[in-house]
Design a protein around this motif. Structure first.
Motif, short mmCIF file in Angstrom:
data_model
loop_
_atom_site.label_atom_id
_atom_site.label_comp_id
_atom_site.label_asym_id
_atom_site.label_seq_id
_atom_site.Cartn_x
_atom_site.Cartn_y
_atom_site.Cartn_z
N ASP B 224 -2.65 11.17 3.32
CA ASP B 224 -3.34 9.90 3.55
C ASP B 224 -4.40 9.68 2.48
O ASP B 224 -4.47 8.65 1.83
CB ASP B 224 -4.04 9.92 4.92
CG ASP B 224 -3.05 9.73 6.06
OD1 ASP B 224 -2.13 8.93 5.87
OD2 ASP B 224 -3.22 10.38 7.10
N VAL B 228 -4.28 6.65 -0.56
CA VAL B 228 -5.21 5.51 -0.53
C VAL B 228 -6.39 5.75 -1.47
O VAL B 228 -7.36 5.00 -1.46
CB VAL B 228 -5.73 5.22 0.91
CG1 VAL B 228 -4.58 4.98 1.85
CG2 VAL B 228 -6.63 6.33 1.41
N PRO B 230 -8.81 5.64 -4.63
CA PRO B 230 -9.05 4.52 -5.55
C PRO B 230 -8.32 4.66 -6.89
O PRO B 230 -8.01 3.66 -7.53
CB PRO B 230 -10.56 4.53 -5.76
CG PRO B 230 -11.13 5.43 -4.75
CD PRO B 230 -10.04 6.23 -4.13
N TYR B 234 -3.31 4.07 -6.62
CA TYR B 234 -2.64 3.08 -7.46
C TYR B 234 -1.67 3.74 -8.44
O TYR B 234 -0.62 3.19 -8.77
CB TYR B 234 -3.67 2.23 -8.21
CG TYR B 234 -4.49 1.36 -7.28
CD1 TYR B 234 -3.88 0.31 -6.58
CD2 TYR B 234 -5.84 1.58 -7.07
CE1 TYR B 234 -4.61 -0.48 -5.71
CE2 TYR B 234 -6.58 0.80 -6.19
CZ TYR B 234 -5.95 -0.23 -5.51
OH TYR B 234 -6.67 -1.01 -4.65
N ARG B 319 0.79 2.30 3.62
CA ARG B 319 -0.32 2.70 2.74
C ARG B 319 -0.39 1.81 1.51
O ARG B 319 -1.46 1.46 1.04
CB ARG B 319 -0.17 4.15 2.29
CG ARG B 319 -0.71 5.19 3.23
CD ARG B 319 0.27 5.52 4.29
NE ARG B 319 -0.22 6.56 5.21
CZ ARG B 319 0.42 6.90 6.32
NH1 ARG B 319 1.55 6.28 6.64
NH2 ARG B 319 -0.06 7.82 7.11
N PHE B 322 -1.91 -1.32 2.48
CA PHE B 322 -3.32 -1.05 2.73
C PHE B 322 -4.15 -1.11 1.44
O PHE B 322 -5.22 -1.72 1.41
CB PHE B 322 -3.43 0.34 3.38
CG PHE B 322 -4.80 0.76 3.82
CD1 PHE B 322 -5.43 0.13 4.88
CD2 PHE B 322 -5.46 1.82 3.20
CE1 PHE B 322 -6.68 0.54 5.32
CE2 PHE B 322 -6.71 2.23 3.63
CZ PHE B 322 -7.33 1.59 4.68
N ILE B 323 -3.66 -0.50 0.35
CA ILE B 323 -4.46 -0.50 -0.88
C ILE B 323 -4.31 -1.79 -1.68
O ILE B 323 -5.12 -2.09 -2.53
CB ILE B 323 -4.17 0.72 -1.80
CG1 ILE B 323 -2.71 0.75 -2.24
CG2 ILE B 323 -4.57 2.02 -1.13
CD1 ILE B 323 -2.45 1.76 -3.35
N ARG B 326 -6.67 -6.01 -0.56
CA ARG B 326 -7.89 -6.60 -1.12
C ARG B 326 -7.59 -7.36 -2.41
O ARG B 326 -8.19 -8.39 -2.68
CB ARG B 326 -8.91 -5.48 -1.37
CG ARG B 326 -10.27 -5.94 -1.81
CD ARG B 326 -10.99 -6.69 -0.71
NE ARG B 326 -12.17 -7.39 -1.21
CZ ARG B 326 -12.13 -8.59 -1.76
NH1 ARG B 326 -10.98 -9.21 -1.88
NH2 ARG B 326 -13.23 -9.16 -2.18
N LEU B 327 -6.62 -6.84 -3.20
CA LEU B 327 -6.30 -7.46 -4.49
C LEU B 327 -5.57 -8.79 -4.30
O LEU B 327 -5.64 -9.67 -5.15
CB LEU B 327 -5.43 -6.52 -5.34
CG LEU B 327 -6.04 -5.15 -5.63
CD1 LEU B 327 -5.09 -4.29 -6.45
CD2 LEU B 327 -7.37 -5.29 -6.37
#
Lengths: 75, 647
Positions: B224, B228, B230, B234, B319, B322-323, B326-327
């Motif tokens: 997890d 996720v 930062p 990605y 996941r 989830f990441i 926001r973008l």
């Protein structure tokens, strides 16, 4: 002292005090955020939003704005 | 036949249960009056049969999305044609409390019900034990079984329960005379939900035991944290995407070429054994290539959904969403739009089909509408030809290829346009549906291959049978327009060709060129010349724009036909196009025209297969038409601006 879930730190267990009235309140209630429910932020996405919340025995990802509709108090 | 409804929260393994019960006997239909797919199948057991309807996953009988509305519509109306004789509610044994909410609602409706405690293995690993006898006592009249549908455990018992006639038992509803239509008011629903949870909590205390109560059974794992993270989050996502695209571009082309070749051979063979005539032409020129044109998409669709299926089954997809959320938010989209949009960079058809995971109709629709703006693989041959034609093979600062840079710019133009159009559309499309992100994050687990292959089977069936009909019809129409002309026009033009000027094979290429020029399609291309002149296009480009509506890459083949160059002779085509001059001696394919044409292909909805699948997924012609029109206008205006700037 009570605060809303979106501003809580990860790793601490809180108890739901109430779901603030909004269009999402019935949905949040159905997802298990009833008064007294134990919740905990497990981890946050990059930029701190959305957040992954443990609600009892499952993990729910929610946006910070949605989490801020839930008032919690320290366990 | 006995009608059995399969109901449950998302992520309870309901699909696994459905697949185990019905296997390959599944089909997709419609619920009356709504746009939601109805997945149903037939269960055969010991000579008996039952119809199993797989309802969309929902947390409560009260709907918050169009998909969930179906559950409410059916269960609130005993006269509904899909109202079940028996309901099987699939429950996650490791998270019984929240799962029981929906269950108690169904129970109170006093429909015969079987509770399936699924994923008993995961619950066991978490140290969660359920006392089934206590549970049966709490809900008299309910039959309960424990399963692990992924491994196939407990399915025989479930099948037997489905066909067994239950013993008469007194229901003890939590809310007496429960009638869902009475509670069409949210504050009523909220107090009902509170009341139910108070009751459920008591039941859980009596029947569920945590073996290590000091420690929460659910916590964040190393995986997890990594997925996720930062940076690593990605990086992992990018690597997975890279791998998927490598697979698609290296593997999918093999079966695609095979399909292309096989259908071409089949058309030639048919032409050689059948007597000459309109019917043979229709078969060899229209129907057979049309069928090939449908099937040729399958390798890409299957490969992409195979990869996405693994990501979804393992739990990684949640996941990634989830990441990415926001973008995507500044553009009015959410994290769930990421995978459909990225898939569209390979092919918009699976991209559009992948939007089904977006529960909110407005967000799903916007993702569908902008998906074809992502540069798909069919644009590559067009871009490659035009870049070679008008962009000099030079390097900026000694290492940046100008040609490569142009291709990159076209991809970026598509990506940013998709996001910009999405941003505009969120302001215009209105909906009464609430928008929220709430998404369960399942635990990581090994994929169940049976689920993946059944979903591939279902997706190909939908594409071939439902989108395929439209694609075939349009390709026959396009073929007819390109093969026939008014009166004797084509024959007369062919007769006028000076055979001595075109020796050998060149004569056939010339005949093909003259035929196309004098067909209805050719006439149409010439008619639209004044309209497309401001973009720097002539009638020859006009014809290729029209024919490439079948699929973008057809542009290259049409260009070859028009310039009477042998098919697949790209060098020859490039040379001929370079030589092409306007009457005043200036080259037709100037930098301005080349760029304008590329920009046109970035925006134009030149793909009937995508339109067909959008029609299938939105269940109306309205949205494919909206898409065709808005993308057409964008293409026209952008190409015109590009041409005016560079000329």
């Amino acid at each position: 002292m009570s605060q809303t879930l979106g501003f809580c730190a990860a790793g601490k267990v809180f108890k739901v005090k109430q779901v603030l009235p909004s269009v999402l309140s019935s949905k949040l209630l159905e997802m298990g955020f009833y008064t007294g429910k134990e919740v905990e932020i497990l981890y946050k996405a990059p930029f701190g939003d959305p957040i992954a919340v443990r609600v009892g025995d499952y993990v729910l990802s929610m946006r910070k704005s949605e989490a801020n509709l839930i008032e919690v108090e320290q366990n | 036949m006995k009608k059995v409804a399969l109901l449950g929260n998302p992520n309870t393994g309901k699909t696994s249960v459905f697949n185990r019960l019905t296997g390959l006997n599944q089909h997709v239909g419609n619920f009356p009056g709504v746009t939601v797919d109805k997945k149903s199948g037939t269960l055969h057991h010991d000579g008996q049969t039952a119809e199993i309807i797989d309802f969309p996953g929902t947390y409560s009988i009260y709907p918050h999305s169009n998909d969930e509305q179906v559950v409410y519509d059916v269960f609130s109306n005993p006269r509904h044609p899909d109202f079940p004789d028996l309901t099987v509610v699939v429950l996650d044994a490791g998270n019984l409390e929240r799962n029981l909410l929906l269950f108690t609602q169904v129970y109170d409706l006093q429909i015969p019900v079987i509770a399936v405690l699924n994923m008993s293995d995961v619950a066991g690993r978490k140290g969660i034990k359920t006392d089934l006898d206590q549970l049966k006592q709490a809900f008299p009249g309910v039959r309960i079984c424990e399963t692990n549908a992924r491994a196939g455990f407990g399915m025989k018992e479930l099948k037997e329960l489905i066909f067994e006639t239950p013993a008469q038992a007194e229901f003890r509803p939590l809310i007496a005379d429960y009638n869902v239509t009475d509670s069409d008011n949210e504050s009523w629903q909220e107090s009902e939900t509170r009341q139910r949870y108070t009751y459920i909590k008591e039941i859980i205390t009596a029947s569920v035991r945590h073996e290590n109560p000091t420690q929460a059974a659910t916590k964040a794992s190393v995986w997890d944290k990594l997925t996720v993270h930062p940076v690593w989050g990605y990086v992992i996502f990018a690597l997975i995407l890279l791998l998927i695209f490598q697979l698609i571009f290296s593997i999918a082309s093999l079966p695609m070429d095979l399909i292309d070749g096989a259908f071409a051979d089949f058309a030639n063979w048919t032409g050689s054994v059948m007597p000459e005539g309109v019917l043979t032409d229709l078969l060899t020129g229209g129907i057979i290539p049309g069928l090939g044109g449908v099937l040729v998409f399958l390798p890409q669709i299957l490969l992409l959904f195979f990869c996405l299926g693994i990501l979804e089954e393992t739990g990684y997809l949640a996941r990634a969403v989830f990441i990415m959320d926001r973008l995507m938010r500044p553009f009015g989209l959410n994290g769930k739009s990421v995978v459909p949009l990225i898939s569209s960079a390979a092919c918009a058809i699976p991209g559009v089909m992948a939007t089904r995971t977006i529960p909110n109709w407005k967000e799903r629709l916007i993702t569908i509408l902008v998906a074809p703006l992502m540069s798909c693989s069919a644009r590559i041959p067009v871009f490659t030809l035009l870049i070679a034609l008008v962009i000099p093979n030079k390097y900026l600062f000694g290492f940046l290829s100008l040609q490569g840079l142009t291709l990159f710019a076209m991809y970026m133009l598509g990506l940013f346009s998709a996001l910009a159009v999405a941003w505009v559309m969120t302001r215009f499309i209105k909906t009464r549906e609430k928008s929220y992100f709430l998404l369960e994050i399942p635990e990581f687990k090994a994929p169940r291959w049976g689920n993946i292959f059944l979903s591939l089977y279902e997706k190909s069936k939908i594409f071939v049978w439902e989108a395929g009909k439209v694609i075939l019809a349009i390709s026959i129409l396009l073929w007819a327009l390109a093969s026939y002309g008014p009166g004797e026009r084509i024959q007369n033009a062919v007769r006028k060709i000076d055979k001595t000027a075109y020796p050998g094979e060149k004569y056939e290429d010339k005949v093909a060129s003259v035929k196309l020029e004098n067909s209805y399609m050719g006439i149409l291309g010439k008619t639209i010349e004044p309209v497309i002149r401001p973009l720097g296009f002539d009638w020859k480009i006009g014809i290729s724009l029209l024919t490439s509506f079948a699929a973008r890459e057809v542009f290259v083949g049409s260009m070859a036909t028009i310039y009477s160059v042998h098919q697949e002779d790209n060098e020859g085509l490039l040379e001929t196009m370079r030589q092409e001059k306007h009457p005043d001696g200036t080259p037709v394919y100037s930098l301005a025209t080349g760029l304008s044409l590329m920009v046109f292909y970035v925006y134009a909805m030149q793909c009937m297969a995508t339109l067909a699948i959008v029609k299938r997924e939105t269940k109306s012609w309205k949205w494919p038409i909206v898409q065709l029109v808005y993308m057409g206008i964008l293409a026209y205006l952008s190409a015109m601006i590009t041409y005016q700037i560079f000329s």
